[in-house]
Write a protein that holds these residues in place. Structure first.
Motif, PDB file in Angstrom:
ATOM      1  N   VAL A 145      46.074  36.112  43.602  1.00  0.00           N
ATOM      2  CA  VAL A 145      47.115  35.563  42.731  1.00  0.00           C
ATOM      3  C   VAL A 145      46.555  35.440  41.319  1.00  0.00           C
ATOM      4  O   VAL A 145      45.483  34.866  41.115  1.00  0.00           O
ATOM      5  CB  VAL A 145      47.598  34.186  43.250  1.00  0.00           C
ATOM      6  N   VAL A 146      47.317  35.985  40.352  1.00  0.00           N
ATOM      7  CA  VAL A 146      46.895  35.930  38.952  1.00  0.00           C
ATOM      8  C   VAL A 146      47.962  35.324  38.049  1.00  0.00           C
ATOM      9  O   VAL A 146      47.733  35.164  36.853  1.00  0.00           O
ATOM     10  CB  VAL A 146      46.505  37.331  38.410  1.00  0.00           C
ATOM     11  N   SER A 152      57.905  33.049  42.586  1.00  0.00           N
ATOM     12  CA  SER A 152      57.053  34.107  43.128  1.00  0.00           C
ATOM     13  C   SER A 152      55.680  34.092  42.479  1.00  0.00           C
ATOM     14  O   SER A 152      55.535  33.691  41.319  1.00  0.00           O
ATOM     15  CB  SER A 152      57.674  35.491  42.885  1.00  0.00           C
ATOM     16  N   ASP A 153      54.698  34.553  43.225  1.00  0.00           N
ATOM     17  CA  ASP A 153      53.368  34.748  42.674  1.00  0.00           C
ATOM     18  C   ASP A 153      53.185  36.203  42.286  1.00  0.00           C
ATOM     19  O   ASP A 153      53.674  37.114  42.983  1.00  0.00           O
ATOM     20  CB  ASP A 153      52.283  34.396  43.700  1.00  0.00           C
ATOM     21  N   THR A 154      52.483  36.429  41.202  1.00  0.00           N
ATOM     22  CA  THR A 154      52.058  37.757  40.808  1.00  0.00           C
ATOM     23  C   THR A 154      50.656  37.939  41.368  1.00  0.00           C
ATOM     24  O   THR A 154      49.793  37.088  41.168  1.00  0.00           O
ATOM     25  CB  THR A 154      52.049  37.917  39.273  1.00  0.00           C
ATOM     26  N   MET A 155      50.469  39.046  42.098  1.00  0.00           N
ATOM     27  CA  MET A 155      49.173  39.319  42.707  1.00  0.00           C
ATOM     28  C   MET A 155      48.621  40.636  42.147  1.00  0.00           C
ATOM     29  O   MET A 155      49.377  41.553  41.831  1.00  0.00           O
ATOM     30  CB  MET A 155      49.300  39.387  44.232  1.00  0.00           C
ATOM     31  N   LEU A 156      47.304  40.686  42.045  1.00  0.00           N
ATOM     32  CA  LEU A 156      46.614  41.836  41.453  1.00  0.00           C
ATOM     33  C   LEU A 156      45.544  42.332  42.419  1.00  0.00           C
ATOM     34  O   LEU A 156      44.863  41.542  43.070  1.00  0.00           O
ATOM     35  CB  LEU A 156      45.967  41.429  40.127  1.00  0.00           C
ATOM     36  N   ARG A 157      45.399  43.639  42.461  1.00  0.00           N
ATOM     37  CA  ARG A 157      44.303  44.266  43.235  1.00  0.00           C
ATOM     38  C   ARG A 157      43.564  45.185  42.287  1.00  0.00           C
ATOM     39  O   ARG A 157      44.097  46.194  41.827  1.00  0.00           O
ATOM     40  CB  ARG A 157      44.876  45.044  44.415  1.00  0.00           C
ATOM     41  N   GLU A 158      42.334  44.793  41.935  1.00  0.00           N
ATOM     42  CA  GLU A 158      41.479  45.654  41.117  1.00  0.00           C
ATOM     43  C   GLU A 158      41.055  46.836  41.970  1.00  0.00           C
ATOM     44  O   GLU A 158      40.823  46.709  43.166  1.00  0.00           O
ATOM     45  CB  GLU A 158      40.237  44.883  40.640  1.00  0.00           C
ATOM     46  N   LEU A 159      40.947  48.003  41.362  1.00  0.00           N
ATOM     47  CA  LEU A 159      40.546  49.207  42.072  1.00  0.00           C
ATOM     48  C   LEU A 159      39.154  49.647  41.669  1.00  0.00           C
ATOM     49  O   LEU A 159      38.551  50.474  42.254  1.00  0.00           O
ATOM     50  CB  LEU A 159      41.562  50.335  41.830  1.00  0.00           C
TER      51      LEU A 159
END
Length: 159
Positions: A145-146, A152-159
């Motif tokens: 969660v960022v 709603s939550d905004t979620m991030l996945r670093e690649l």
């Protein structure tokens, strides 16, 4: 089985977006509302643009089970899970009869691999409060969660 989402999948993606919006089984939105809404058009309008990518999960007979798609959106017209102009936002859904069978996990893993292969630095998404199954899936795949946008939550996945 997973296959690349194509321009011919637009109707399916609209169906899956409707499924995502009605994730709890409550018919809060109709397909006509999803297609006509200017905000949701940000996710699928003009699909498939050069930088758009995604996957469709199918059974052995080629029938769709679910889909995931991604598009980078600008700050001027952000999505619900906007993080930055260079971070595509994912949309994803699995048709209700196929929940709990690993379809979502396969789609998400495949999409993350696609994004990485295309050179994106990260991907984001939005998950509504109460959608514990989706939140757990995203967390298992490394999303954090960022931010917050309404309920709603905004979620991030670093690649």
């Amino acid at each position: 089985m997973l296959r690349d989402a194509t321009a011919d999948d637009l109707d399916l993606l609209h169906d899956m977006l409707l499924e995502a919006f009605n994730w709890d089984g409550t018919p809060r939105f109709t397909r006509a509302q999803v297609v006509a809404d200017t905000h949701t058009a940000r996710y699928l309008g003009g699909w498939k643009r050069p930088d758009d990518f995604g996957l469709v999960a199918t059974d052995d007979g080629g029938h769709p089970l679910g889909a995931v798609w991604a598009r980078a959106l600008p700050a001027a017209t952000p999505g619900y899970g906007y993080v930055a102009d260079d971070v595509p936002e994912l949309g994803m859904a699995v048709a209700r009869p196929h929940h709990g069978r690993g379809v979502g996990s396969a789609l998400l893993a495949g999409c993350l691999a696609q994004a990485r292969g295309l050179g994106w630095r990260a991907v984001s998404l939005s998950v509504e409060d109460g959608n514990a199954a989706a939140r757990a899936l995203y967390t298992r795949h490394g999303f954090v969660v960022v931010g917050r946008n309404g309920g709603s939550d905004t979620m991030l996945r670093e690649l």
